[in-house]
Motif scaffolding. Structure first.
Motif, PDB file in Angstrom:
ATOM      1  N   GLN A   1      -5.859   6.271  -9.150  1.00  0.00           N
ATOM      2  CA  GLN A   1      -6.616   5.657  -8.065  1.00  0.00           C
ATOM      3  C   GLN A   1      -6.510   4.130  -8.166  1.00  0.00           C
ATOM      4  O   GLN A   1      -6.455   3.575  -9.259  1.00  0.00           O
ATOM      5  CB  GLN A   1      -8.085   6.080  -8.129  1.00  0.00           C
TER       6      GLN A   1
ATOM      7  N   GLU B   1       0.823  -1.207   0.000  1.00  0.00           N
ATOM      8  CA  GLU B   1       0.000   0.000   0.000  1.00  0.00           C
ATOM      9  C   GLU B   1       0.858   1.258   0.000  1.00  0.00           C
ATOM     10  O   GLU B   1       0.519   2.258  -0.654  1.00  0.00           O
ATOM     11  CB  GLU B   1      -0.936  -0.016   1.211  1.00  0.00           C
ATOM     12  N   ASN B   2       1.963   1.228   0.724  1.00  0.00           N
ATOM     13  CA  ASN B   2       2.818   2.415   0.734  1.00  0.00           C
ATOM     14  C   ASN B   2       3.500   2.608  -0.613  1.00  0.00           C
ATOM     15  O   ASN B   2       3.674   3.747  -1.088  1.00  0.00           O
ATOM     16  CB  ASN B   2       3.867   2.301   1.844  1.00  0.00           C
TER      17      ASN B   2
ATOM     18  N   GLU C   1       2.213   1.703  -3.532  1.00  0.00           N
ATOM     19  CA  GLU C   1       1.164   2.217  -4.416  1.00  0.00           C
ATOM     20  C   GLU C   1       0.856   3.683  -4.117  1.00  0.00           C
ATOM     21  O   GLU C   1       0.569   4.470  -5.032  1.00  0.00           O
ATOM     22  CB  GLU C   1      -0.091   1.351  -4.263  1.00  0.00           C
ATOM     23  N   ARG C   2       0.901   4.047  -2.858  1.00  0.00           N
ATOM     24  CA  ARG C   2       0.643   5.456  -2.507  1.00  0.00           C
ATOM     25  C   ARG C   2       1.718   6.352  -3.113  1.00  0.00           C
ATOM     26  O   ARG C   2       1.404   7.414  -3.682  1.00  0.00           O
ATOM     27  CB  ARG C   2       0.631   5.606  -0.988  1.00  0.00           C
TER      28      ARG C   2
ATOM     29  N   SER D   1       1.235   6.666  -6.818  1.00  0.00           N
ATOM     30  CA  SER D   1       0.079   7.491  -7.174  1.00  0.00           C
ATOM     31  C   SER D   1       0.313   8.962  -6.851  1.00  0.00           C
ATOM     32  O   SER D   1      -0.042   9.850  -7.643  1.00  0.00           O
ATOM     33  CB  SER D   1      -1.159   6.984  -6.438  1.00  0.00           C
ATOM     34  N   GLU D   2       0.909   9.271  -5.700  1.00  0.00           N
ATOM     35  CA  GLU D   2       1.065  10.659  -5.273  1.00  0.00           C
ATOM     36  C   GLU D   2       2.263  11.342  -5.917  1.00  0.00           C
ATOM     37  O   GLU D   2       2.229  12.541  -6.193  1.00  0.00           O
ATOM     38  CB  GLU D   2       1.190  10.731  -3.751  1.00  0.00           C
TER      39      GLU D   2
ATOM     40  N   SER E   1       9.748   3.620  -0.184  1.00  0.00           N
ATOM     41  CA  SER E   1       8.790   3.094   0.786  1.00  0.00           C
ATOM     42  C   SER E   1       9.493   2.370   1.918  1.00  0.00           C
ATOM     43  O   SER E   1       9.141   2.537   3.094  1.00  0.00           O
ATOM     44  CB  SER E   1       7.811   2.151   0.085  1.00  0.00           C
TER      45      SER E   1
END
Length: 571
Positions: free
Chosen positions: A507, A416-417, A419-420, A423-424, A436
């Motif tokens: 997203q 998740e980190n 992917e964050r 994305s960001e 990450s």
């Protein structure tokens, strides 16, 4: 940093993961399987038979003498004994948990030698057995005469003389104990006739000892041999008596007038069982015999039972006509079902974890990364169990079911980190994985250590409680620490390999399968709505600290009240 090292060498990370899985696979193949770990402390059993003695005579002349010598044994907790009217004496010595059974067995043997000189001759001649084994029976092996051609005495003698020595050598068998006795020559005295002839039982026993012997008279043609001699032959003067007729013809006394008083004049002889008060039947009417099997401490219950049944199948080809093998008591079917059900639950748990992860991530590639970590960690946990000498049992398997929900947390945090950041910040999967790991490595290690600290104290419980929870604790802790190791080594490599680059502002719901994207957009909308309301609730609690602290103490009070009223039990 560890993660950067393996990001540059992804093959090395895969090699470590494969090695962990290989070690775990070998451990599964060699680990013993049992329903529960050995809860009972190690025990040594002393058994002997004083033929013809009453329970009181056995207690005073055998059991108490052995007990007196056994006092003061190192690490012995307590001693229990029994003496019965059939002449059997049984003494069980229980030692502290963790005592080496082999060392305890040697100490008992040494102590027993000090008592041997004081025991009756009949007990010394028959011998004393000293065995180490578990307290509970693994299974009972029986023979039954379906056509009634063999009596229970015939079956017992066949079982004890032919089958028992074979089963005692099967790997994993700690004790193979026959039910009943084997053939014996029974001599039933007539007290009136003994009195009329002026004889005693001791006179008859002395006559039996004098005549029931095997005497060798040497050899024909023994050295030094004459020239040309080609053979020699043994001279047997007398053999051991075998039939009731031979026993009944033994002279007890020769009178001055040349008349002979034989055993048949004062007693009746017959071939029977050495334990006449023991009768064994199957289904109330079929003559039968049996052997109780106790497994060796640490042996694989299922493999031992399978080996016994295979050996009985092999022996059954040579059984007398009409004799069939039965297993009136067998603990392994429940063990198989219990382990099978837990293994089924384990698979179901992995599947449910996969579904939940896919539901919240919305990306099959991202979901595969934690899913790959699960078998690596679980197989590594089996390797740890093998290193500590534990078994595959209900407790260790339940611990793994519990651990599945915990061990995927580390991999999920990594994915998740990554992917964050993708994305960001619009980073590539490799760059996002490296950044990450810089951010979350301390958190991952902290998660593993905290969870290990929660379950760690259970590993230091003493007694049977410690045996129950120690394997559970070690299983959970091993899986937690291995999950951290896999999250630091393998998960970033998987992220850099599996994840696709995404544009900045992407997203998660847009990464899934095209026909599922509407569902994931709807799910994210609902989930983020609930999350926002929860965040507002938490923010509101900061302004009303007293009220929420009061609610907290109310919850604690209710918990303590419920805890005090809950019934307690051993398991």
């Amino acid at each position: 940093m560890l993660s950067k090292f393996f990001l540059k060498r992804p093959v090395f990370a895969w090699v470590i993961a494969i090695m962990i899985m290989i070690l775990g696979g070998l451990a599964i193949y060699n680990l013993p399987i049992a329903q529960y770990p050995p809860l009972a402390p190690p025990s040594i059993r002393i058994g002997c038979l004083y033929t013809g003695a009453s329970a009181e005579t056995v207690e005073n002349g055998v059991t108490q003498i052995i007990e007196q010598q056994m006092t003061g044994l190192d690490k012995m907790l307590y001693m229990s004994s029994s003496s019965d009217s059939s002449g059997l004496s049984s003494i069980e010595l229980t030692f502290a948990p963790g005592t080496d059974p082999d060392i305890a067995w040697t100490k008992v043997q040494n102590k027993l030698q000090l008592a041997m000189a004081r025991l009756p001759d009949a007990v010394q001649r028959r011998g004393i057995s000293v065995r180490k084994s578990t307290k509970n029976y693994l299974l009972v092996v029986g023979l039954v005469s379906e056509d009634g051609s063999m009596s229970d005495v015939d079956l017992r003698d066949y079982m004890l003389s032919v089958v028992q020595p074979v089963l005692a050598r099967v790997p994993g068998v700690g004790e193979a104990e026959g039910i009943g006795g084997e053939y014996a020559m029974r001599i039933w005295f007539d007290p009136k006739k003994l009195t009329n002839y002026g004889l005693t039982v001791a006179d008859v026993m002395q006559a039996l000892q004098d005549y029931n012997v095997e005497v060798s008279g040497g050899q024909f043609g023994a050295a030094p041999s004459v020239e040309g001699q080609r053979l020699n032959a043994s001279i047997i003067v007398q053999n051991l008596l075998k039939t009731p007729e031979e026993f009944s013809a033994v002279p007890v006394r020769i009178n001055p007038d040349g008349s002979i008083i034989r055993i048949k004049d004062v007693a009746r002889t017959e071939l029977g069982s050495d334990l006449v008060d023991s009768k064994v039947f199957f289904n109330r009417d079929q003559p039968a015999s049996g052997i109780t099997i106790r497994q060796e401490p640490g042996a694989n219950a299922l493999k031992t039972a399978d080996a016994i049944k295979a050996k009985m199948e092999e022996l059954s080809r040579y059984f007398p006509k009409g004799v069939k093998v039965i297993y009136p008591y067998d603990t392994t079917p429940f063990t198989r079902v219990a382990i099978k059900e837990v293994a089924k639950t384990l698979v179901e748990a992995i599947f449910l974890v996969f579904l939940v992860m896919y539901l919240f991530m919305g990306n099959i590639r991202a979901t595969l990364i934690p899913t790959i970590a699960v078998p690596v960690v679980l197989l590594g946990t089996f390797a740890v169990l093998g290193f500590f000498g534990y078994s595959i049992n209900m407790l260790t398997m339940f611990a793994m079911v519990l651990a599945i929900g915990l061990l995927v947390d580390d991999a999920i945090v990594v994915v998740e980190n990554v992917e964050r950041l993708m994305s960001e910040e619009g980073l590539s999967p490799r760059e996002a994985a490296a950044k990450s790991m810089e951010q979350i490595t301390p958190a991952l290690i902290g998660i593993g250590l905290v969870l290990s600290a929660v379950f760690g104290p259970m590993a230091f419980f003493t007694g049977s409680t410690g045996v129950i929870y120690r394997q559970f604790s070690v299983t959970v802790i091993a899986s937690m620490l291995l999950s951290v190791l896999v999250a630091l080594i393998l998960s970033p490599v998987l992220c850099a390999t599996f994840l696709k680059p995404v544009p900045k502002g992407h997203q998660l719901a847009e990464s899934g399968v095209w026909f599922l994207r509407p569902f994931f957009r709807w799910f994210d909308k609902i989930f983020f709505g609930i999350r926002d309301r929860y965040v507002r609730l938490v923010s509101n609690s900061f302004n009303k600290k007293t009220r929420y602290i009061f609610f907290y103490f109310v919850i604690v009070a209710v918990m303590l009240f419920a805890f005090m009223r809950m019934p307690t039990g051993y398991l």
